[in-house]
Design a protein around this motif. Structure first.
Motif, PDB file in Angstrom:
ATOM      1  N   TRP A 196       0.836  -1.199   0.000  1.00  0.00           N
ATOM      2  CA  TRP A 196       0.000   0.000   0.000  1.00  0.00           C
ATOM      3  C   TRP A 196       0.872   1.251   0.000  1.00  0.00           C
ATOM      4  O   TRP A 196       0.555   2.237  -0.675  1.00  0.00           O
ATOM      5  N   LEU A 197       1.965   1.229   0.722  1.00  0.00           N
ATOM      6  CA  LEU A 197       2.888   2.365   0.736  1.00  0.00           C
ATOM      7  C   LEU A 197       3.390   2.675  -0.664  1.00  0.00           C
ATOM      8  O   LEU A 197       3.402   3.844  -1.088  1.00  0.00           O
ATOM      9  N   PHE A 198       3.787   1.650  -1.405  1.00  0.00           N
ATOM     10  CA  PHE A 198       4.298   1.881  -2.755  1.00  0.00           C
ATOM     11  C   PHE A 198       3.196   2.347  -3.702  1.00  0.00           C
ATOM     12  O   PHE A 198       3.433   3.182  -4.581  1.00  0.00           O
ATOM     13  N   ALA A 199       1.975   1.815  -3.522  1.00  0.00           N
ATOM     14  CA  ALA A 199       0.855   2.258  -4.352  1.00  0.00           C
ATOM     15  C   ALA A 199       0.550   3.725  -4.102  1.00  0.00           C
ATOM     16  O   ALA A 199       0.383   4.517  -5.047  1.00  0.00           O
ATOM     17  N   VAL A 200       0.484   4.113  -2.830  1.00  0.00           N
ATOM     18  CA  VAL A 200       0.237   5.510  -2.483  1.00  0.00           C
ATOM     19  C   VAL A 200       1.367   6.403  -2.999  1.00  0.00           C
ATOM     20  O   VAL A 200       1.121   7.500  -3.528  1.00  0.00           O
ATOM     21  N   SER A 201       2.598   5.942  -2.873  1.00  0.00           N
ATOM     22  CA  SER A 201       3.745   6.735  -3.319  1.00  0.00           C
ATOM     23  C   SER A 201       3.673   7.033  -4.810  1.00  0.00           C
ATOM     24  O   SER A 201       4.001   8.154  -5.245  1.00  0.00           O
ATOM     25  N   CYS A 202       3.245   6.046  -5.597  1.00  0.00           N
ATOM     26  CA  CYS A 202       3.153   6.251  -7.047  1.00  0.00           C
ATOM     27  C   CYS A 202       2.168   7.364  -7.387  1.00  0.00           C
ATOM     28  O   CYS A 202       2.471   8.268  -8.179  1.00  0.00           O
ATOM     29  N   PHE A 203       0.986   7.319  -6.784  1.00  0.00           N
ATOM     30  CA  PHE A 203      -0.032   8.320  -7.092  1.00  0.00           C
ATOM     31  C   PHE A 203       0.297   9.668  -6.441  1.00  0.00           C
ATOM     32  O   PHE A 203      -0.035  10.721  -6.994  1.00  0.00           O
ATOM     33  N   TYR A 204       0.940   9.641  -5.297  1.00  0.00           N
ATOM     34  CA  TYR A 204       1.384  10.875  -4.642  1.00  0.00           C
ATOM     35  C   TYR A 204       2.440  11.567  -5.495  1.00  0.00           C
ATOM     36  O   TYR A 204       2.455  12.798  -5.632  1.00  0.00           O
ATOM     37  N   PHE A 205       3.307  10.784  -6.099  1.00  0.00           N
ATOM     38  CA  PHE A 205       4.338  11.327  -6.990  1.00  0.00           C
ATOM     39  C   PHE A 205       3.698  12.026  -8.189  1.00  0.00           C
ATOM     40  O   PHE A 205       4.158  13.093  -8.626  1.00  0.00           O
ATOM     41  N   ILE A 206       2.624  11.461  -8.718  1.00  0.00           N
ATOM     42  CA  ILE A 206       1.949  12.039  -9.885  1.00  0.00           C
ATOM     43  C   ILE A 206       1.170  13.301  -9.507  1.00  0.00           C
ATOM     44  O   ILE A 206       1.235  14.318 -10.210  1.00  0.00           O
ATOM     45  N   SER A 207       0.438  13.242  -8.393  1.00  0.00           N
ATOM     46  CA  SER A 207      -0.457  14.350  -8.035  1.00  0.00           C
ATOM     47  C   SER A 207       0.238  15.456  -7.248  1.00  0.00           C
ATOM     48  O   SER A 207      -0.149  16.629  -7.326  1.00  0.00           O
ATOM     49  N   GLY A 208       1.240  15.100  -6.444  1.00  0.00           N
ATOM     50  CA  GLY A 208       1.894  16.074  -5.587  1.00  0.00           C
ATOM     51  C   GLY A 208       1.055  16.486  -4.392  1.00  0.00           C
ATOM     52  O   GLY A 208       1.401  17.430  -3.671  1.00  0.00           O
ATOM     53  N   GLU A 209      -0.043  15.765  -4.141  1.00  0.00           N
ATOM     54  CA  GLU A 209      -0.969  16.080  -3.045  1.00  0.00           C
ATOM     55  C   GLU A 209      -1.425  14.756  -2.448  1.00  0.00           C
ATOM     56  O   GLU A 209      -1.697  13.801  -3.173  1.00  0.00           O
ATOM     57  N   ILE A 210      -1.483  14.660  -1.130  1.00  0.00           N
ATOM     58  CA  ILE A 210      -1.730  13.361  -0.504  1.00  0.00           C
ATOM     59  C   ILE A 210      -3.154  13.164  -0.028  1.00  0.00           C
ATOM     60  O   ILE A 210      -3.691  12.060  -0.116  1.00  0.00           O
ATOM     61  N   TYR A 211      -3.819  14.211   0.475  1.00  0.00           N
ATOM     62  CA  TYR A 211      -5.106  14.020   1.147  1.00  0.00           C
ATOM     63  C   TYR A 211      -6.168  13.483   0.185  1.00  0.00           C
ATOM     64  O   TYR A 211      -6.698  12.381   0.371  1.00  0.00           O
ATOM     65  N   TYR A 212      -6.472  14.239  -0.859  1.00  0.00           N
ATOM     66  CA  TYR A 212      -7.500  13.801  -1.796  1.00  0.00           C
ATOM     67  C   TYR A 212      -7.014  12.637  -2.659  1.00  0.00           C
ATOM     68  O   TYR A 212      -7.808  11.797  -3.079  1.00  0.00           O
ATOM     69  N   THR A 213      -5.724  12.593  -2.893  1.00  0.00           N
ATOM     70  CA  THR A 213      -5.166  11.470  -3.648  1.00  0.00           C
ATOM     71  C   THR A 213      -5.436  10.149  -2.937  1.00  0.00           C
ATOM     72  O   THR A 213      -5.876   9.169  -3.551  1.00  0.00           O
ATOM     73  N   ALA A 214      -5.180  10.119  -1.635  1.00  0.00           N
ATOM     74  CA  ALA A 214      -5.396   8.894  -0.860  1.00  0.00           C
ATOM     75  C   ALA A 214      -6.872   8.527  -0.804  1.00  0.00           C
ATOM     76  O   ALA A 214      -7.236   7.345  -0.920  1.00  0.00           O
ATOM     77  N   ILE A 215      -7.746   9.507  -0.638  1.00  0.00           N
ATOM     78  CA  ILE A 215      -9.183   9.230  -0.570  1.00  0.00           C
ATOM     79  C   ILE A 215      -9.689   8.677  -1.894  1.00  0.00           C
ATOM     80  O   ILE A 215     -10.401   7.659  -1.941  1.00  0.00           O
ATOM     81  N   LEU A 216      -9.327   9.323  -2.999  1.00  0.00           N
ATOM     82  CA  LEU A 216      -9.817   8.874  -4.309  1.00  0.00           C
ATOM     83  C   LEU A 216      -9.225   7.522  -4.684  1.00  0.00           C
ATOM     84  O   LEU A 216      -9.913   6.686  -5.266  1.00  0.00           O
ATOM     85  N   LEU A 217      -7.957   7.295  -4.369  1.00  0.00           N
ATOM     86  CA  LEU A 217      -7.339   5.996  -4.646  1.00  0.00           C
ATOM     87  C   LEU A 217      -8.034   4.901  -3.848  1.00  0.00           C
ATOM     88  O   LEU A 217      -8.357   3.828  -4.387  1.00  0.00           O
ATOM     89  N   SER A 218      -8.281   5.151  -2.567  1.00  0.00           N
ATOM     90  CA  SER A 218      -8.961   4.166  -1.723  1.00  0.00           C
ATOM     91  C   SER A 218     -10.362   3.872  -2.244  1.00  0.00           C
ATOM     92  O   SER A 218     -10.784   2.712  -2.328  1.00  0.00           O
ATOM     93  N   ALA A 219     -11.102   4.926  -2.594  1.00  0.00           N
ATOM     94  CA  ALA A 219     -12.466   4.743  -3.077  1.00  0.00           C
ATOM     95  C   ALA A 219     -12.481   3.963  -4.384  1.00  0.00           C
ATOM     96  O   ALA A 219     -13.323   3.062  -4.575  1.00  0.00           O
ATOM     97  N   ALA A 220     -11.572   4.284  -5.300  1.00  0.00           N
ATOM     98  CA  ALA A 220     -11.531   3.587  -6.590  1.00  0.00           C
ATOM     99  C   ALA A 220     -11.211   2.099  -6.407  1.00  0.00           C
ATOM    100  O   ALA A 220     -11.844   1.236  -7.024  1.00  0.00           O
TER     101      ALA A 220
END
Length: 255
Positions: free
Chosen positions: A68-92
């Motif tokens: 999960w850390l690596f998955a979050v890191s990939c999308f965090y790297f793309i978006s540059g923002e963690i809060y909504y990135t984590a919520i949308l990734l989790s929901a998807a």
């Protein structure tokens, strides 16, 4: 006197309605718990070149969910923002997991399945939360689908179980009975090797953890297992927890 027949709902309509209802409820209740920010701070340090650390100068595995850390890191790297990135990734990921387990024949059954998922407070709460639960649910759904489609496919089942262990080590207990059940009729050194091959990603992480951190398990595991509480007392508290869940939110345990 004849009774009118209830028409069978179109599958795509029922599926879309069930998933849409579940997604709406999840997004309305989306949140991030404080524990999730242990993973996010580690991801931030990792992307900024400080390694997989909580404090940049100390090699301590404070997180419990490498995949999960690596998955979050990939999308965090793309978006540059963690809060909504984590919520949308989790929901998807949660919607994808629910889609995999919904019935694939009757639209009404798919709609009912989505409704049941949306009615479970625990399942909805941890469809986001920022923790690894959505990925845990997805891997478990993939494992079940794979087993139902190809019950003798030992390597793919072992690989999914190994990825689940990489995501959250203790969830491997969900998979072991089925893996033993599948392996036992075809047991041999060759099939044992196939079974072990599926856990290579997890084994590689353990080797890395030993070299990088000096320990195979996260530091939270040592803190919790060495808390000085009798195992019998922990078992009793676990039963109380299950009873409380059955009373107030019976759908997860009932399923």
């Amino acid at each position: 006197i004849g009774y009118p027949r209830i028409p069978i709902m179109n599958y795509k309509t029922g599926l879309g309605a069930g998933l849409g209802l579940y997604a709406l409820v999840v997004l309305q209740n989306a949140w991030l718990c404080d524990d999730a920010f242990i993973t996010y701070r580690t991801a931030d340090n990792f992307l900024n070149g400080y390694g997989l650390t909580w404090n940049t100068t100390e090699r301590v595995q404070a997180f419990t969910n490498p995949l999960w850390l690596f998955a979050v890191s990939c999308f965090y790297f793309i978006s540059g923002e963690i809060y909504y990135t984590a919520i949308l990734l989790s929901a998807a990921i949660s919607v994808l997991a629910v889609w995999l387990v919904l019935p694939a024949a009757d639209g009404r059954a798919a709609l009912l399945g989505g409704l049941l998922c949306a009615c479970s407070k625990a399942f909805v709460d941890y469809s986001t939360s920022g923790l690894e639960n959505p990925l845990t649910h997805l891997l478990l759904a993939l494992f079940i689908r794979n087993y139902l489609a190809r019950p003798q496919a030992l390597f793919s089942l072992a690989l999914l179980a190994g990825l689940a262990a990489l995501n959250r080590m203790d969830t491997v207990l969900f998979y072991l009975p089925t893996l033993v059940w599948v392996w036992w009729p075809q047991r041999s050194l060759r099939t044992a090797g196939t079974l072990a091959l599926g856990f290579v990603p997890f084994a590689l992480w353990e080797i890395f953890a030993l070299c990088y951190y000096g320990f195979p398990f996260p530091n939270t595991a040592y803190a919790k297992l060495a808390a000085g509480i009798n195992s019998g007392e922990l078992a009793v508290q676990g039963l109380y927890y299950a009873a409380n869940s059955l009373r107030f939110d019976p759908l997860p345990l009932g399923a």
